[in-house]
Design a protein around this motif. Structure first.
Motif, PDB file in Angstrom:
ATOM      1  N   ALA A  26       0.822  -1.212   0.000  1.00  0.00           N
ATOM      2  CA  ALA A  26       0.000   0.000   0.000  1.00  0.00           C
ATOM      3  C   ALA A  26       0.858   1.266   0.000  1.00  0.00           C
ATOM      4  O   ALA A  26       0.442   2.297  -0.540  1.00  0.00           O
ATOM      5  N   ALA A  27       2.051   1.211   0.568  1.00  0.00           N
ATOM      6  CA  ALA A  27       2.930   2.379   0.639  1.00  0.00           C
ATOM      7  C   ALA A  27       3.770   2.567  -0.624  1.00  0.00           C
ATOM      8  O   ALA A  27       4.415   3.607  -0.783  1.00  0.00           O
ATOM      9  N   ASP A  28       3.776   1.594  -1.502  1.00  0.00           N
ATOM     10  CA  ASP A  28       4.574   1.673  -2.726  1.00  0.00           C
ATOM     11  C   ASP A  28       4.071   2.837  -3.583  1.00  0.00           C
ATOM     12  O   ASP A  28       2.886   2.892  -3.916  1.00  0.00           O
ATOM     13  N   PRO A  29       4.953   3.768  -3.941  1.00  0.00           N
ATOM     14  CA  PRO A  29       4.518   4.935  -4.724  1.00  0.00           C
ATOM     15  C   PRO A  29       3.893   4.564  -6.070  1.00  0.00           C
ATOM     16  O   PRO A  29       3.067   5.303  -6.591  1.00  0.00           O
ATOM     17  N   ARG A  30       4.256   3.423  -6.625  1.00  0.00           N
ATOM     18  CA  ARG A  30       3.669   3.001  -7.904  1.00  0.00           C
ATOM     19  C   ARG A  30       2.191   2.653  -7.757  1.00  0.00           C
ATOM     20  O   ARG A  30       1.464   2.596  -8.740  1.00  0.00           O
ATOM     21  N   LEU A  31       1.760   2.435  -6.524  1.00  0.00           N
ATOM     22  CA  LEU A  31       0.356   2.071  -6.274  1.00  0.00           C
ATOM     23  C   LEU A  31      -0.393   3.181  -5.537  1.00  0.00           C
ATOM     24  O   LEU A  31      -1.365   2.918  -4.840  1.00  0.00           O
ATOM     25  N   ARG A  32       0.043   4.409  -5.695  1.00  0.00           N
ATOM     26  CA  ARG A  32      -0.557   5.514  -4.938  1.00  0.00           C
ATOM     27  C   ARG A  32      -2.034   5.713  -5.246  1.00  0.00           C
ATOM     28  O   ARG A  32      -2.769   6.269  -4.449  1.00  0.00           O
ATOM     29  N   GLU A  33      -2.500   5.255  -6.403  1.00  0.00           N
ATOM     30  CA  GLU A  33      -3.916   5.392  -6.730  1.00  0.00           C
ATOM     31  C   GLU A  33      -4.746   4.218  -6.217  1.00  0.00           C
ATOM     32  O   GLU A  33      -5.976   4.254  -6.265  1.00  0.00           O
ATOM     33  N   ALA A  34      -4.087   3.196  -5.711  1.00  0.00           N
ATOM     34  CA  ALA A  34      -4.810   2.017  -5.222  1.00  0.00           C
ATOM     35  C   ALA A  34      -5.519   2.334  -3.902  1.00  0.00           C
ATOM     36  O   ALA A  34      -5.104   3.196  -3.139  1.00  0.00           O
ATOM     37  N   VAL A  35      -6.577   1.587  -3.659  1.00  0.00           N
ATOM     38  CA  VAL A  35      -7.351   1.729  -2.431  1.00  0.00           C
ATOM     39  C   VAL A  35      -7.181   0.452  -1.627  1.00  0.00           C
ATOM     40  O   VAL A  35      -7.329  -0.647  -2.166  1.00  0.00           O
ATOM     41  N   LEU A  36      -6.861   0.586  -0.354  1.00  0.00           N
ATOM     42  CA  LEU A  36      -6.741  -0.562   0.544  1.00  0.00           C
ATOM     43  C   LEU A  36      -7.914  -0.537   1.510  1.00  0.00           C
ATOM     44  O   LEU A  36      -8.130   0.445   2.212  1.00  0.00           O
ATOM     45  N   LEU A  37      -8.673  -1.635   1.517  1.00  0.00           N
ATOM     46  CA  LEU A  37      -9.811  -1.769   2.421  1.00  0.00           C
ATOM     47  C   LEU A  37      -9.565  -2.956   3.331  1.00  0.00           C
ATOM     48  O   LEU A  37      -9.050  -3.982   2.893  1.00  0.00           O
ATOM     49  N   SER A  38      -9.959  -2.813   4.578  1.00  0.00           N
ATOM     50  CA  SER A  38      -9.798  -3.888   5.540  1.00  0.00           C
ATOM     51  C   SER A  38     -11.171  -4.273   6.071  1.00  0.00           C
ATOM     52  O   SER A  38     -11.972  -3.412   6.429  1.00  0.00           O
ATOM     53  N   ILE A  39     -11.428  -5.581   6.103  1.00  0.00           N
ATOM     54  CA  ILE A  39     -12.692  -6.106   6.611  1.00  0.00           C
ATOM     55  C   ILE A  39     -12.389  -6.973   7.819  1.00  0.00           C
ATOM     56  O   ILE A  39     -11.525  -7.850   7.753  1.00  0.00           O
ATOM     57  N   ASP A  40     -13.101  -6.711   8.902  1.00  0.00           N
ATOM     58  CA  ASP A  40     -12.928  -7.510  10.114  1.00  0.00           C
ATOM     59  C   ASP A  40     -13.760  -8.787  10.000  1.00  0.00           C
ATOM     60  O   ASP A  40     -14.984  -8.735   9.836  1.00  0.00           O
ATOM     61  N   PHE A  41     -13.086  -9.923  10.086  1.00  0.00           N
ATOM     62  CA  PHE A  41     -13.733 -11.220   9.911  1.00  0.00           C
ATOM     63  C   PHE A  41     -14.812 -11.474  10.960  1.00  0.00           C
ATOM     64  O   PHE A  41     -15.819 -12.123  10.676  1.00  0.00           O
ATOM     65  N   ASP A  42     -14.627 -10.966  12.153  1.00  0.00           N
ATOM     66  CA  ASP A  42     -15.561 -11.243  13.240  1.00  0.00           C
ATOM     67  C   ASP A  42     -16.803 -10.345  13.236  1.00  0.00           C
ATOM     68  O   ASP A  42     -17.866 -10.768  13.669  1.00  0.00           O
ATOM     69  N   SER A  43     -16.683  -9.128  12.747  1.00  0.00           N
ATOM     70  CA  SER A  43     -17.797  -8.189  12.901  1.00  0.00           C
ATOM     71  C   SER A  43     -18.451  -7.722  11.604  1.00  0.00           C
ATOM     72  O   SER A  43     -19.512  -7.111  11.656  1.00  0.00           O
ATOM     73  N   GLN A  44     -17.870  -8.000  10.457  1.00  0.00           N
ATOM     74  CA  GLN A  44     -18.431  -7.500   9.200  1.00  0.00           C
ATOM     75  C   GLN A  44     -18.933  -8.653   8.317  1.00  0.00           C
ATOM     76  O   GLN A  44     -18.525  -8.822   7.174  1.00  0.00           O
ATOM     77  N   LYS A  45     -19.847  -9.433   8.867  1.00  0.00           N
ATOM     78  CA  LYS A  45     -20.340 -10.640   8.196  1.00  0.00           C
ATOM     79  C   LYS A  45     -21.079 -10.333   6.892  1.00  0.00           C
ATOM     80  O   LYS A  45     -21.006 -11.114   5.943  1.00  0.00           O
ATOM     81  N   ASP A  46     -21.781  -9.207   6.797  1.00  0.00           N
ATOM     82  CA  ASP A  46     -22.465  -8.855   5.550  1.00  0.00           C
ATOM     83  C   ASP A  46     -21.471  -8.699   4.404  1.00  0.00           C
ATOM     84  O   ASP A  46     -21.699  -9.190   3.297  1.00  0.00           O
ATOM     85  N   ALA A  47     -20.373  -8.017   4.669  1.00  0.00           N
ATOM     86  CA  ALA A  47     -19.344  -7.836   3.640  1.00  0.00           C
ATOM     87  C   ALA A  47     -18.725  -9.173   3.245  1.00  0.00           C
ATOM     88  O   ALA A  47     -18.463  -9.416   2.064  1.00  0.00           O
ATOM     89  N   LEU A  48     -18.516 -10.047   4.213  1.00  0.00           N
ATOM     90  CA  LEU A  48     -17.958 -11.368   3.916  1.00  0.00           C
ATOM     91  C   LEU A  48     -18.893 -12.154   2.994  1.00  0.00           C
ATOM     92  O   LEU A  48     -18.437 -12.803   2.045  1.00  0.00           O
TER      93      LEU A  48
END
Length: 75
Positions: A26-48
């Motif tokens: 995520a910190a690589d300057p070549r990927l500065r336009e990329a989006v990093l999303l994190s999903i919590d396995f225990d609490s975000q069951k709809d997203a899973l």
């Protein structure tokens, strides 16, 4: 835009090993336009369910809405 989704759990040892590598990507300057999303396995069951994720330590790469790759348990 490229999107990287990481599915994590605080109790997951594989997730802890993956985290520094995901952060480095995520910190690589070549990927500065990329989006990093994190999903919590225990609490975000709809997203899973929407993403059809069955395990923590899953990484999903998207280009827009199109899934381009998926890996689980990679350290």
């Amino acid at each position: 835009r490229p999107i990287l989704i990481e599915v994590t759990a605080p109790w997951c040892s594989t997730c802890r090993v993956q985290k520094p590598h995901v952060d480095a990507v995520a910190a690589d300057p070549r990927l500065r336009e990329a989006v990093l999303l994190s999903i919590d396995f225990d609490s975000q069951k709809d997203a899973l369910r929407r993403l059809n994720v069955r395990s923590q330590s899953t990484l999903i790469a998207l280009r827009g809405r199109e899934e381009r790759g998926r890996a689980t348990g990679i350290t």
